[in-house]
Design an enzyme around this catalytic site. Structure first.
Site, short mmCIF file in Angstrom:
data_model
loop_
_atom_site.label_atom_id
_atom_site.label_comp_id
_atom_site.label_asym_id
_atom_site.label_seq_id
_atom_site.Cartn_x
_atom_site.Cartn_y
_atom_site.Cartn_z
N CYS A 312 1.41 -16.12 6.35
CA CYS A 312 2.91 -16.57 6.23
C CYS A 312 3.32 -16.64 7.72
CB CYS A 312 3.53 -15.57 5.32
SG CYS A 312 5.33 -15.49 5.67
N CYS A 315 6.26 -14.24 8.63
CA CYS A 315 6.00 -12.75 8.51
C CYS A 315 4.82 -12.39 9.78
CB CYS A 315 5.21 -12.45 7.17
SG CYS A 315 6.22 -13.18 5.92
C1 LIG Z 1 2.85 -7.25 8.79
C2 LIG Z 1 3.64 -7.76 7.72
C3 LIG Z 1 4.98 -8.49 7.79
C4 LIG Z 1 5.43 -8.70 6.60
N1 LIG Z 1 6.55 -9.70 6.70
C5 LIG Z 1 7.24 -10.17 5.86
C6 LIG Z 1 8.51 -10.90 5.59
O1 LIG Z 1 8.97 -11.20 6.65
N2 LIG Z 1 8.99 -11.42 4.47
C7 LIG Z 1 8.43 -10.91 3.31
O2 LIG Z 1 9.07 -11.50 2.25
N3 LIG Z 1 7.25 -10.35 3.21
C8 LIG Z 1 6.79 -9.91 4.28
N4 LIG Z 1 5.43 -9.31 4.05
C9 LIG Z 1 5.02 -8.85 2.80
C10 LIG Z 1 5.71 -7.63 2.21
O3 LIG Z 1 5.47 -6.74 3.32
C11 LIG Z 1 5.16 -7.00 1.21
O4 LIG Z 1 3.56 -6.82 1.35
C12 LIG Z 1 5.31 -7.83 -0.19
O5 LIG Z 1 6.66 -8.23 -0.36
C13 LIG Z 1 4.86 -7.28 -1.47
O6 LIG Z 1 5.59 -5.75 -1.64
P1 LIG Z 1 5.19 -4.95 -2.45
O7 LIG Z 1 6.29 -4.38 -3.22
O8 LIG Z 1 4.18 -5.39 -3.48
O9 LIG Z 1 4.71 -3.59 -1.48
P2 LIG Z 1 4.26 -3.77 -0.12
O10 LIG Z 1 5.42 -3.58 0.81
O11 LIG Z 1 3.14 -4.63 0.00
O12 LIG Z 1 3.55 -2.32 -0.05
C14 LIG Z 1 2.04 -2.02 -0.48
C15 LIG Z 1 1.81 -0.70 -0.90
O13 LIG Z 1 2.12 0.36 0.22
C16 LIG Z 1 2.79 1.57 0.14
N5 LIG Z 1 4.22 1.45 0.73
C17 LIG Z 1 5.17 0.65 0.66
N6 LIG Z 1 5.72 1.03 1.63
C18 LIG Z 1 5.61 1.99 2.48
C19 LIG Z 1 5.99 2.64 3.58
N7 LIG Z 1 7.05 2.19 4.28
N8 LIG Z 1 5.28 3.60 4.04
C20 LIG Z 1 4.12 3.93 3.36
N9 LIG Z 1 3.61 3.24 2.24
C21 LIG Z 1 4.36 2.30 1.87
C22 LIG Z 1 3.30 1.40 -1.55
O14 LIG Z 1 2.38 2.10 -2.19
C23 LIG Z 1 3.14 -0.15 -1.98
O15 LIG Z 1 2.57 -0.33 -3.36
C24 LIG Z 1 4.71 -8.82 5.11
C25 LIG Z 1 3.74 -8.22 5.11
C26 LIG Z 1 3.02 -7.66 6.21
C27 LIG Z 1 1.64 -6.88 6.34
#
Ligand SMILES: Cc1cc2nc3c(=O)[nH]c(=O)nc-3n(C[C@H](O)[C@H](O)[C@H](O)COP(=O)(O)OP(=O)(O)OC[C@H]3O[C@@H](n4cnc5c(N)ncnc54)[C@H](O)[C@@H]3O)c2cc1C
Length: 466
Positions: A312, A315
């Site tokens: 993306c 991101c």
């Molecule tokens: C570098 C990067 C930048 C991104 N930027 C964007 C963006 O600008 N906009 C967008 O919509 N999406 C972005 N994404 C995707 C977003 O971060 C999430 O991965 C996505 O929204 C799915 O979220 P999720 O709720 O499934 O959990 P995720 O945020 O993917 O987390 C995965 C798992 O990690 C663990 N976790 C979550 N937060 C934390 C924490 N703070 N510390 C420790 N463990 C944790 C939890 O167990 C969670 O289930 C980005 C991803 C990456 C890798």
């Protein structure tokens, strides 16, 4: 919908010392409003808003198909002609002093002092960061999960022998710091996603409280790590203060704006001096210091390379900017000595931290400042208190009148304003939060605490705050 417990719902603002720093949450909070405003102003300047980034290096770790189908994922670059000539880097030798050795891995370069891979100036496009928000893009599922997993797996440094100093306490500090940096970055990105979220049902953009509760507030340490990152970045700004005056921030800025820009820069520097209290000399100070620092660097470099796997563009751009900003802070704190930042001693220091690194550092600091600001915003979105809770309110001025043995009638201030999170006071002007944190929930309890528990210093602090 599942009912969530009160304590973890909207979270409480953390109080007291920030772990692994010499700063506390209250200090960061007290400066964050000004920091937020000053950075907002500064980041509009061409010096900070234009960055050259190669978004298409390809993922070296696994097959990626670069498919973010959402229109929100894509971004537009700016024409190179908009960029002042002296900022247009065409060769790597303009990115750093020529006497530093470049290493190459899979066509990507770094110098010994770098905590991240460098952007190749021949391949990158210029982006105007002010036009590209960090917000919800719809990038979800296995791809981002794989990336976050890979990033967290980098927090595993080379195992040492049984007599190694790594078994000792200093091992904990470096790994703790690494984990705080990564988890704090993740939490800050999640905060931005929740703050500027697309409601799939209404098609409207806005803050999504449930998203914030699930991703950040229900894990209190995540907000704490956001503060930790802010302190670390502020310390980096503070450490390079003598060096900051050497840049020309005012390219493309009108005469009227220059005075205002200078004032805002001074404000950021001043705040960095007050709140950037992190003692970098405690890091990498044990027997294994050199190899541990090399490991740390190599792992963070890998994190910067993992950013090339994000499918993306929007991101990936912010992922790259923020890993570059954090890597710059770590280089300033863990790699360079004070003499480097002293122009009187080191006349070649103009090449030590490049404009692009400084711009990444300030933009990253801004992201964390915004996240701290957003935490307050989310707390204020929580439902109003139940009536029984509302009756628990204390008029803090009345209390302070009693404490000071003044007559309450002489107190001309207005009553303090409380904000409640499902019946619990989470914020109050001037220090009431601390009283609540101590379990002081009524005038009687306060009087008792005052007479029995409070030390002289607590009394003084509380009186000052009240
Ligand atoms: C570098 C990067 C930048 C991104 N930027 C964007 C963006 O600008 N906009 C967008 O919509 N999406 C972005 N994404 C995707 C977003 O971060 C999430 O991965 C996505 O929204 C799915 O979220 P999720 O709720 O499934 O959990 P995720 O945020 O993917 O987390 C995965 C798992 O990690 C663990 N976790 C979550 N937060 C934390 C924490 N703070 N510390 C420790 N463990 C944790 C939890 O167990 C969670 O289930 C980005 C991803 C990456 C890798």
């Amino acid at each position: 919908m599942e009912e969530i417990s009160v304590a973890s719902d909207c979270g409480e603002k953390p109080t007291g010392p920030i772990d692994a720093t010499s700063c506390d949450y209250e200090t960061v909070d007290s400066y964050n409003g000004q920091l937020y405003d000053s950075l907002r102003y500064l980041l509009q300047l061409p010096f900070f808003k234009y960055l050259q980034i190669d978004l298409y290096r390809g993922c070296p770790f696994w097959e990626d198909d670069a498919t973010c189908t959402e229109s929100t994922c894509s971004i537009a670059n700016v024409d190179e002609s908009e960029i002042p000539e002296e900022w247009r880097t065409k060769t790597l030798s303009k990115v750093a002093p020529v006497d530093e050795t470049y290493h190459q891995v899979d066509g990507c370069y770094y110098r010994d002092s770098d905590f991240c891979f460098l952007e190749d100036p021949q391949l990158g496009e210029y982006y105007d960061l002010t036009t590209i928000p960090e917000r919800y893009t719809g990038y979800t599922g296995s791809s981002p999960h794989q990336i976050w997993r890979a990033i967290y797996e980098e927090n595993c440094f080379t195992p040492r022998g049984p007599n190694s100093a790594l078994e000792q306490a200093e091992k904990c500090l470096e790994e703790k710091v690494y984990n705080k940096v990564i988890s704090g970055l993740h939490a800050s990105i999640s905060t931005h996603i929740c703050l500027d979220h697309l409601n799939q049902t209404t098609g409207e953009w806005g803050p999504d409280l449930q998203c914030y509760i699930t991703r950040v507030a229900s894990h209190p340490e995540r907000l704490e790590y956001i503060y930790f990152n802010a302190v670390l970045l502020l310390r980096a700004v503070s450490r390079m203060t003598p060096y900051l005056t050497q840049y020309d921030y005012f390219q493309g800025v009108s005469q009227e704006q220059i005075g205002e820009a200078k004032r805002n820069l001074e404000k950021v520097v001043d705040i960095a001096r007050q709140a950037g209290r992190f003692d970098e000399s405690r890091m990498f100070s044990g027997l294994d210091a050199i190899s541990l620092r090399e490991d740390f660097k190599a792992h963070f470099r890998n994190v910067s390379r993992i950013m090339d796997c994000i499918e993306c563009d929007q991101c990936r751009l912010w992922g790259k900017v923020q890993t570059a900003g954090l890597a710059t802070a770590m280089k300033i704190l863990f790699e360079l000595n004070d003499n480097v930042f002293n122009f009187a001693l080191n006349s070649s220091s103009e090449t030590v931290v490049q404009r692009s690194e400084l711009a990444a550092l300030f933009n990253t600091l801004n992201r964390f400042s915004e996240s701290i600001h957003a935490a307050t915003q989310f707390m204020s979105m929580t439902p109003p208190p139940a009536r029984a809770d509302a009756e628990e309110r204390i008029d803090i001025n009345h209390v302070s009148g009693n404490l000071d043995a003044d007559s309450p009638e002489t107190d001309t201030n207005e009553s303090s304003v409380y904000r409640y999170c499902r019946g619990r006071a989470i914020e109050c002007v001037d220090g009431a939060t601390r009283l609540w944190a101590k379990g002081v929930r009524s005038l009687e309890a306060l009087t008792q605490w005052w007479s029995e528990k409070a030390s002289e210093s607590e009394i003084h602090t509380t009186k000052t705050e009240l």
